[in-house]
Design a protein around this motif. Structure first.
Motif, PDB file in Angstrom:
ATOM      1  N   GLY A 626       0.809  -1.207   0.000  1.00 14.87           N
ATOM      2  CA  GLY A 626       0.000   0.000   0.000  1.00 14.87           C
ATOM      3  C   GLY A 626       0.846   1.262   0.000  1.00 14.87           C
ATOM      4  N   GLU A 627       0.256   2.326  -0.535  1.00 17.87           N
ATOM      5  CA  GLU A 627       0.977   3.593  -0.597  1.00 17.87           C
ATOM      6  C   GLU A 627       1.122   4.226   0.779  1.00 17.87           C
ATOM      7  OE1 GLU A 627      -1.010   6.075  -3.349  1.00 17.87           O
ATOM      8  OE2 GLU A 627      -0.538   4.818  -5.104  1.00 17.87           O
ATOM      9  N   ARG A 628       0.156   3.992   1.640  1.00 14.10           N
ATOM     10  CA  ARG A 628       0.244   4.563   2.980  1.00 14.10           C
ATOM     11  C   ARG A 628       0.489   3.460   4.011  1.00 14.10           C
ATOM     12  NH1 ARG A 628      -4.002   3.755   6.338  1.00 14.10           N
ATOM     13  NH2 ARG A 628      -5.941   2.903   5.445  1.00 14.10           N
ATOM     14  N   VAL A 629       1.033   3.871   5.145  1.00 17.94           N
ATOM     15  CA  VAL A 629       1.292   2.922   6.233  1.00 17.94           C
ATOM     16  C   VAL A 629      -0.012   2.659   6.975  1.00 17.94           C
ATOM     17  CG1 VAL A 629       2.578   2.511   8.356  1.00 17.94           C
ATOM     18  CG2 VAL A 629       3.669   3.725   6.450  1.00 17.94           C
ATOM     19  N   MET A 630      -0.340   1.410   7.147  1.00 16.55           N
ATOM     20  CA  MET A 630      -1.545   1.051   7.883  1.00 16.55           C
ATOM     21  C   MET A 630      -1.321   1.281   9.378  1.00 16.55           C
ATOM     22  SD  MET A 630      -3.640  -2.569   7.892  1.00 16.55           S
ATOM     23  CE  MET A 630      -4.033  -2.453   6.151  1.00 16.55           C
ATOM     24  N   GLU A 631      -2.175   2.093   9.989  1.00 20.88           N
ATOM     25  CA  GLU A 631      -2.011   2.421  11.402  1.00 20.88           C
ATOM     26  C   GLU A 631      -2.340   1.214  12.273  1.00 20.88           C
ATOM     27  OE1 GLU A 631      -0.694   5.185  12.615  1.00 20.88           O
ATOM     28  OE2 GLU A 631      -0.393   5.861  10.556  1.00 20.88           O
ATOM     29  N   TRP A 632      -1.851   1.273  13.518  1.00 23.16           N
ATOM     30  CA  TRP A 632      -1.995   0.131  14.419  1.00 23.16           C
ATOM     31  C   TRP A 632      -3.453  -0.177  14.732  1.00 23.16           C
ATOM     32  CZ3 TRP A 632       1.254  -3.556  15.828  1.00 23.16           C
ATOM     33  CH2 TRP A 632       0.866  -4.405  16.864  1.00 23.16           C
ATOM     34  N   LYS A 633      -4.267   0.853  14.915  1.00 20.14           N
ATOM     35  CA  LYS A 633      -5.674   0.625  15.241  1.00 20.14           C
ATOM     36  C   LYS A 633      -6.361  -0.171  14.147  1.00 20.14           C
ATOM     37  CE  LYS A 633     -10.006   3.001  16.325  1.00 20.14           C
ATOM     38  NZ  LYS A 633     -10.681   4.319  16.491  1.00 20.14           N
ATOM     39  N   LEU A 787       9.609  -5.686  17.362  1.00 21.42           N
ATOM     40  CA  LEU A 787       8.812  -6.461  16.417  1.00 21.42           C
ATOM     41  C   LEU A 787       7.806  -5.620  15.653  1.00 21.42           C
ATOM     42  CD1 LEU A 787       8.102  -9.503  18.767  1.00 21.42           C
ATOM     43  CD2 LEU A 787       9.841  -9.345  16.980  1.00 21.42           C
ATOM     44  N   ALA A 788       7.464  -4.449  16.156  1.00 22.48           N
ATOM     45  CA  ALA A 788       6.466  -3.617  15.492  1.00 22.48           C
ATOM     46  C   ALA A 788       7.015  -3.062  14.183  1.00 22.48           C
ATOM     47  CB  ALA A 788       6.024  -2.490  16.411  1.00 22.48           C
ATOM     48  N   ASP A 789       6.132  -2.826  13.246  1.00 23.54           N
ATOM     49  CA  ASP A 789       6.508  -2.227  11.976  1.00 23.54           C
ATOM     50  C   ASP A 789       7.245  -0.914  12.237  1.00 23.54           C
ATOM     51  OD1 ASP A 789       6.599  -1.021   9.453  1.00 23.54           O
ATOM     52  OD2 ASP A 789       4.634  -1.799   8.857  1.00 23.54           O
ATOM     53  N   PRO A 790       8.507  -0.783  11.819  1.00 18.59           N
ATOM     54  CA  PRO A 790       9.260   0.440  12.111  1.00 18.59           C
ATOM     55  C   PRO A 790       8.653   1.680  11.477  1.00 18.59           C
ATOM     56  CG  PRO A 790      10.441  -0.968  10.544  1.00 18.59           C
ATOM     57  CD  PRO A 790       9.308  -1.774  11.064  1.00 18.59           C
ATOM     58  N   ARG A 791       7.816   1.519  10.469  1.00 18.50           N
ATOM     59  CA  ARG A 791       7.185   2.680   9.844  1.00 18.50           C
ATOM     60  C   ARG A 791       6.164   3.347  10.761  1.00 18.50           C
ATOM     61  NH1 ARG A 791       4.840  -0.025   4.571  1.00 18.50           N
ATOM     62  NH2 ARG A 791       4.318  -1.586   6.177  1.00 18.50           N
ATOM     63  N   LEU A 792       5.734   2.619  11.806  1.00 17.59           N
ATOM     64  CA  LEU A 792       4.779   3.196  12.748  1.00 17.59           C
ATOM     65  C   LEU A 792       5.441   4.171  13.711  1.00 17.59           C
ATOM     66  CD1 LEU A 792       2.666   0.013  13.594  1.00 17.59           C
ATOM     67  CD2 LEU A 792       1.954   1.970  12.221  1.00 17.59           C
ATOM     68  N   MET A 793       6.766   4.170  13.759  1.00 11.97           N
ATOM     69  CA  MET A 793       7.518   5.058  14.651  1.00 11.97           C
ATOM     70  C   MET A 793       7.041   4.846  16.091  1.00 11.97           C
ATOM     71  SD  MET A 793       9.440   6.499  12.375  1.00 11.97           S
ATOM     72  CE  MET A 793      10.124   7.947  13.195  1.00 11.97           C
ATOM     73  N   ASP A 794       6.577   5.887  16.750  1.00 17.54           N
ATOM     74  CA  ASP A 794       6.138   5.809  18.146  1.00 17.54           C
ATOM     75  C   ASP A 794       4.620   5.805  18.272  1.00 17.54           C
ATOM     76  OD1 ASP A 794       8.789   5.835  19.030  1.00 17.54           O
ATOM     77  OD2 ASP A 794       8.857   8.031  18.977  1.00 17.54           O
ATOM     78  N   ARG A 795       3.909   5.403  17.216  1.00 17.46           N
ATOM     79  CA  ARG A 795       2.449   5.475  17.232  1.00 17.46           C
ATOM     80  C   ARG A 795       1.802   4.180  17.716  1.00 17.46           C
ATOM     81  NH1 ARG A 795       3.762   7.517  12.188  1.00 17.46           N
ATOM     82  NH2 ARG A 795       2.699   5.814  11.063  1.00 17.46           N
ATOM     83  N   VAL A 796       2.544   3.381  18.440  1.00 18.28           N
ATOM     84  CA  VAL A 796       1.995   2.153  19.022  1.00 18.28           C
ATOM     85  C   VAL A 796       2.655   1.917  20.369  1.00 18.28           C
ATOM     86  CG1 VAL A 796       3.707   0.764  17.768  1.00 18.28           C
ATOM     87  CG2 VAL A 796       1.644  -0.330  18.662  1.00 18.28           C
ATOM     88  N   ARG A 798       3.865  -0.342  23.730  1.00 17.04           N
ATOM     89  CA  ARG A 798       4.512  -1.642  23.938  1.00 17.04           C
ATOM     90  C   ARG A 798       3.504  -2.719  24.308  1.00 17.04           C
ATOM     91  NH1 ARG A 798       5.985  -4.986  27.840  1.00 17.04           N
ATOM     92  NH2 ARG A 798       7.958  -6.155  27.694  1.00 17.04           N
ATOM     93  N   GLU A 799       2.574  -2.408  25.221  1.00 25.87           N
ATOM     94  CA  GLU A 799       1.624  -3.430  25.659  1.00 25.87           C
ATOM     95  C   GLU A 799       0.708  -3.884  24.534  1.00 25.87           C
ATOM     96  OE1 GLU A 799       0.175   0.672  27.095  1.00 25.87           O
ATOM     97  OE2 GLU A 799       2.048  -0.487  27.040  1.00 25.87           O
ATOM     98  N   GLU A 800       0.447  -2.994  23.570  1.00 19.81           N
ATOM     99  CA  GLU A 800      -0.375  -3.385  22.440  1.00 19.81           C
ATOM    100  C   GLU A 800       0.358  -4.378  21.542  1.00 19.81           C
ATOM    101  OE1 GLU A 800      -1.092   0.484  20.838  1.00 19.81           O
ATOM    102  OE2 GLU A 800      -3.040   0.683  21.827  1.00 19.81           O
ATOM    103  N   VAL A 801       1.636  -4.134  21.321  1.00 24.06           N
ATOM    104  CA  VAL A 801       2.422  -5.065  20.523  1.00 24.06           C
ATOM    105  C   VAL A 801       2.565  -6.396  21.259  1.00 24.06           C
ATOM    106  CG1 VAL A 801       4.631  -5.442  19.378  1.00 24.06           C
ATOM    107  CG2 VAL A 801       3.665  -3.136  19.492  1.00 24.06           C
ATOM    108  N   GLU A 802       2.845  -6.342  22.553  1.00 28.00           N
ATOM    109  CA  GLU A 802       3.006  -7.570  23.341  1.00 28.00           C
ATOM    110  C   GLU A 802       1.744  -8.435  23.260  1.00 28.00           C
ATOM    111  OE1 GLU A 802       3.714  -9.071  27.973  1.00 28.00           O
ATOM    112  OE2 GLU A 802       3.698  -6.922  27.488  1.00 28.00           O
ATOM    113  N   LYS A 803       0.588  -7.805  23.329  1.00 29.12           N
ATOM    114  CA  LYS A 803      -0.677  -8.544  23.297  1.00 29.12           C
ATOM    115  C   LYS A 803      -0.797  -9.376  22.024  1.00 29.12           C
ATOM    116  CE  LYS A 803      -5.673  -7.751  23.722  1.00 29.12           C
ATOM    117  NZ  LYS A 803      -6.708  -6.701  23.966  1.00 29.12           N
ATOM    118  N   LEU A 804      -0.541  -8.747  20.873  1.00 25.67           N
ATOM    119  CA  LEU A 804      -0.684  -9.474  19.620  1.00 25.67           C
ATOM    120  C   LEU A 804       0.421 -10.503  19.438  1.00 25.67           C
ATOM    121  CD1 LEU A 804      -1.922  -6.921  16.938  1.00 25.67           C
ATOM    122  CD2 LEU A 804      -3.186  -8.214  18.647  1.00 25.67           C
ATOM    123  N   VAL A 805       1.640 -10.208  19.890  1.00 22.66           N
ATOM    124  CA  VAL A 805       2.742 -11.161  19.758  1.00 22.66           C
ATOM    125  C   VAL A 805       2.460 -12.410  20.571  1.00 22.66           C
ATOM    126  CG1 VAL A 805       5.173 -11.557  20.270  1.00 22.66           C
ATOM    127  CG2 VAL A 805       4.471  -9.422  19.179  1.00 22.66           C
TER     128      VAL A 805
END
Length: 898
Positions: A626-633, A787-796, A798-805
């Motif tokens: 995709g042309e744009r980065v898909m946001e975490w939400k 593990l998070a997509d580096p394109r998201l920068m600081d828009r996610v 840690r606990e949200e990433v941990e949950k899905l991992v």
């Protein structure tokens, strides 16, 4: 007859001090225990036996709830019939809220027994005619709760069986009616099952007659959300269809307005499906008064058998025979109507008899046309069996099928609606523009000399006879000209159709026998004509996707709706009827997170499926390219929606469906982040010879569970594994196996602690990683942000990433029984269930995958293209692990159970 019931109160127990009068009572109890057998108990122990005679003085009651609000009784609702039933009754109102043996009544001398095996009713010949299931744990007591629930308890006082789980035609306040559960109306004046039912589905609750919908609860209620329905429940404020683990009201019916007085806390409510086909909520106050708080349908004409067979309901419920029919004084009156049984007005015709397995003689069939204002109750709730056909096609289809009793034909859309097996009442056509030109035709059989006014099965489309009889020669000339114009247009249309067919390789038309399958298989979605799909796709011009089951084209139907047309290319020699049967199953699955099958086309050896169009395409295109980065939400909503869709396939369908090919290409996106799974159930369309090729199909690499490659059984946990791999890709924003270099000195080495790492990669300081293994290592170290997509920068966070991992790693464990069910995955994502803890020992197999991926990456792009598309067993190894060749799998393993 004696009884060993535990009595709630007994004079035999009053012996605490000496008293001559009490002593006499005590001796009477010891010598004549059966004299007190007719008392009503609050609890019954094992080895209890009763008949109606034993409890005739207590109106047949032998068990009562704590406050005596409810009784379990043996009753006779119609004394002249001498038919007795085991029921639960609300005492003050007399309302029967449950019946055990509604279809198998007993006599007054028949026995009811309660033992450790459960409850049993015996007839006069001592043969059991009804019982609770015999595979239950041993029970010790039978109790009637103050809610009206009749329950059997084991030695630990745990409920083993409950009447609330097996409702009849009533539910009470607090009782849940789960999805798939139903109420079945009684017959008029009897408790036996009638013809109407009320069924809770995943998106609504429906009233049905002989399996056909005639009303949906949402038509009389408020829809509050689009969650999947889980159960229906009623309280004093309203009736609710609940979803999202009981936290979300999907559909609601308010039983009170804002100006209502405070509700009587002792009032008793029931929701009942009446023998008339209407469902209502009634309130019984403690003072003895009753009030109906809700009833639907409001229009009695919407109830299918209000006026009996071929009766016409109009003017608020007034019944008469449908046009072309009249009441026959020679026949007995139908008790469900105000008039005689309806028969054809033309005395030379009769209604068809029941099917006897033989093919109908179509030369003896004629059709009586109904009036222009007449419609049928089910037309607005069912799909046409044929689209874009002419009247003759619809007529011939019905004539060739014994179960077809009539049809409605819409000239504007060329739609054919079939009436099968039974005919109910006719209704007045609504004002909807979609049915304004829909006309009905009832099949009749010629039994005498034909008279005018009946449509023949092979009648010409043009009324030539009418033109000949016109008195005016001028009008006749106009008619002749009109006929020539009509004939010319018909020839042009035929030439155009022949041209299209020759260009696209169309085969011969289906035979009459083949056409009959489209009616005889229930539940089929809309059948599209081949020419219609050719026009819709502009000759299959725009390809929008391809997969293991075929090529997908974009199309636009005549009504402007965009669709995705999949041309199935993997069916081989599979039979037509088998294909239609599977399509009927898939077409009846409707869920917010599953792509809806709008219809199909079976044309000779070609098969097409027509799906709703998802304008954002598949997840792989949006997430990876995709042309744009898909946001975490949005990623989280996609993960949740996908999990819900799979959970529905595994547990919500009548037939469990294992997807077998969960991957980003089969996860489609629409506006507002709507996510839907496609290609579910299609693995059952594979022919045996093609099953062995299924796992080599394009795009499946990287999502195959280890059990695919062994002799282990394929189960719903196979989809869980694939979902876990997809979830990791959602987290990363890239394919799990796509090359990515990371510095060996950066502390993010995917094979940290692995002594068998590639020397060359270590020396160079750069190495490709296998992301699932990297996720396992980072989980061990608690470094989830790596593990998070580096394109998201600081828009996610840690606990949200941990949950899905953590959820993803639980899903991809090697042992299937350690993986969570998709239902539990949904609960973990929604936060209503604690996160699971993945077992490291069940994830060590990822290190083998990681080493293999590293070796393949070192071979380079050119060499990789020459390798088989599936995981290969490393050269020089002699392991029996999960990487054995797929060529040894059986077709049954690949196709999987439904």
């Amino acid at each position: 007859m004696g009884s060993s019931a535990t009595i709630a109160w007994s004079p035999c127990l009053l012996t605490s001090s000496f008293n001559p009068r009490i002593t006499i009572i005590f001796l009477f109890c010891v010598l004549f225990p059966s004299a007190l057998s007719g008392q009503v108990s609050s609890s019954i122990s094992q080895n209890f036996t009763a008949t109606y005679y034993d409890y005739i003085d207590t109106t047949g009651g032998f068990l009562a709830s704590r406050d005596r609000s409810f009784q379990a009784r043996i009753i006779n609702p119609i004394p002249e019939n001498r038919s007795f039933y085991l029921v639960v009754v609300h005492v003050s109102s007399g309302a029967i809220i449950w019946c055990a043996n509604r279809n198998t009544p007993i006599s007054e001398s028949s026995e009811f027994q309660f033992s450790q095996d459960g409850m049993t009713l015996f007839n006069d010949q001592k043969k059991p005619i009804w019982s609770t299931p015999r595979n239950l744990a041993p029970v010790t007591s039978l109790q009637l709760l103050e809610s009206g629930n009749l329950v059997m308890l084991d030695g630990a006082n745990k409920t083993v069986w409950a009447s609330f789980d097996f409702p009849t035609d009533v539910i009470v306040a607090g009782q849940r009616l789960k999805v798939g559960g139903s109420l079945v109306a009684s017959q008029d004046g009897d408790l036996a099952e009638g013809m109407y039912s009320f069924v809770v589905g995943y998106d609504d609750a429906m009233l049905q007659w002989n399996g056909m919908n005639y009303w949906e609860l949402s038509m009389s209620a408020n829809r509050n959300a689009n969650w999947a329905v889980e159960y229906m429940v009623m309280n004093y404020t309203g009736v609710y269809l609940m979803g999202k683990n009981g936290t979300q009201v999907v559909i609601s019916i308010a039983l009170h307005s804002s100006d209502d007085v405070v509700d009587d806390p002792s009032a008793f409510r029931i929701m009942k499906l009446d023998y008339t086909g209407a469902i209502s909520v009634s309130k019984f106050s403690s003072g003895g008064s009753s009030k109906q708080e809700f009833e639907t349908p409001n229009d009695s004409c919407r109830i299918p058998f209000t006026c009996g067979k071929l009766g016409y309901c109009a003017n608020g419920g007034r019944c008469q025979c449908a046009p072309g029919f009249h009441s026959d004084p020679k026949t007995n009156s139908d008790p469900r109507t105000n008039n005689q049984i309806c028969v054809p007005t033309d005395g030379s015709l009769a209604l068809p008899g029941p099917c006897n397995g033989s093919q109908p003689n179509i030369t003896n069939i004629k059709y009586s046309q109904l009036g222009v204002s007449v419609d049928y109750f089910s037309n607005d709730f069912s799909n046409p069996v044929l689209l874009y056909v002419n009247l003759t096609d619809c007529m011939n289809l019905c004539s060739g099928n014994c179960s077809c009793l009539g049809f409605f034909y819409s000239q504007g859309s060329g739609s054919c609606y079939v009436i099968k097996n039974q005919i109910g009442s006719m209704i007045t056509k609504s004002s909807s523009p979609t049915n304004k030109d829909r006309l009905g035709y009832i099949k009749t059989i010629v039994v005498g000399t034909p008279t005018i006014g009946v449509v023949e099965s092979k009648k010409s489309d043009f009324p030539v006879l009418a033109a000949i009889l016109l008195p005016s020669s001028g009008v006749m000339a106009i008619a002749v000209i009109a006929f020539l114009i009509w004939l010319r247009r018909r020839r042009i249309k035929r030439r155009w159709s022949k041209s299209i067919n020759s260009k696209l390789g169309r085969g011969n038309s289906l035979s009459a026998e083949e056409e009959m399958d489209f009616v005889s298989i229930p539940g089929l979605p809309v059948r599209f004509g081949y020419e219609e799909l050719v026009i819709a796709t502009e000759g299959f011009k725009t390809q929008i996707g391809s997969g293991g089951f075929g090529i997908v084209y974009k199309g636009t139907l005549e009504d402007g709706a965009d669709v995705a047309v999949k041309k199935i290319t993997c069916l081989g020699s599979q039979g037509r009827r088998e294909f239609l049967t599977e399509i009927a199953v898939i077409g009846n699955i409707h869920y917010v997170n599953l792509v809806r099958l709008k219809g199909f086309c079976a044309h000779g050896g070609q098969k097409f499926l027509v799906y709703e169009y998802m304008n954002r395409g598949s997840l792989d295109g949006t997430l990876f390219r995709g042309e744009r980065v898909m946001e975490w939400k949005e990623r989280y909503e996609i993960a949740l929606g996908t999990a819900r869709g799979l959970a529905y396939l595994h547990t919500g369908c009548e037939h469990k469906i294992i997807h077998c090919d969960v991957k980003p290409e089969n996860i489609l996106l629409h506006d507002k982040s709507h996510v839907k799974i496609s290609d579910f159930g299609l693995s059952k369309l594979l022919s045996p010879e093609e099953s062995n090729l299924f796992t080599t199909l394009r795009g499946t690499r990287g999502y195959l569970a280890p059990e695919w490659l062994t002799s282990s059984a394929i189960s719903d946990k196979t989809d869980v594994y694939s979902y876990g791999m997809v979830l990791l890709e959602i987290i990363r924003g890239k394919k799990n196996s796509s090359p990515e270099t990371r510095s060996a000195n950066s502390g993010t080495d995917s094979n940290r602690g692995n002594s068998q790492s590639s020397p060359s990669s270590v020396e160079s300081g750069q190495r490709p990683i296998y992301f699932p293994l990297f996720a396992l290592d980072m989980h061990d170290e608690g470094r989830y942000m790596e593990l998070a997509d580096p394109r998201l920068m600081d828009r996610v966070a840690r606990e949200e990433v941990e949950k899905l991992v953590r959820i993803a790693l639980c899903c991809v464990q090697e042992e299937p029984n350690l993986r969570p069910s998709m239902v539990n995955v949904v609960r973990m994502l929604e936060g209503v269930m604690p996160l699971g803890e993945p077992r490291i020992e069940s994830l060590n197999f990822l290190r083998f995958y990681g080493r293999r991926f590293t070796e393949e990456s070192r071979l380079g792009e050119d060499n990789e293209q020459n390798q088989p598309r599936l995981y290969r067993q490393p050269t020089g190894t002699n392991t029996s692990s999960s990487y054995n060749s797929l060529s040894y799998m059986s077709s049954q393993e690949v196709s999987g159970p439904r």
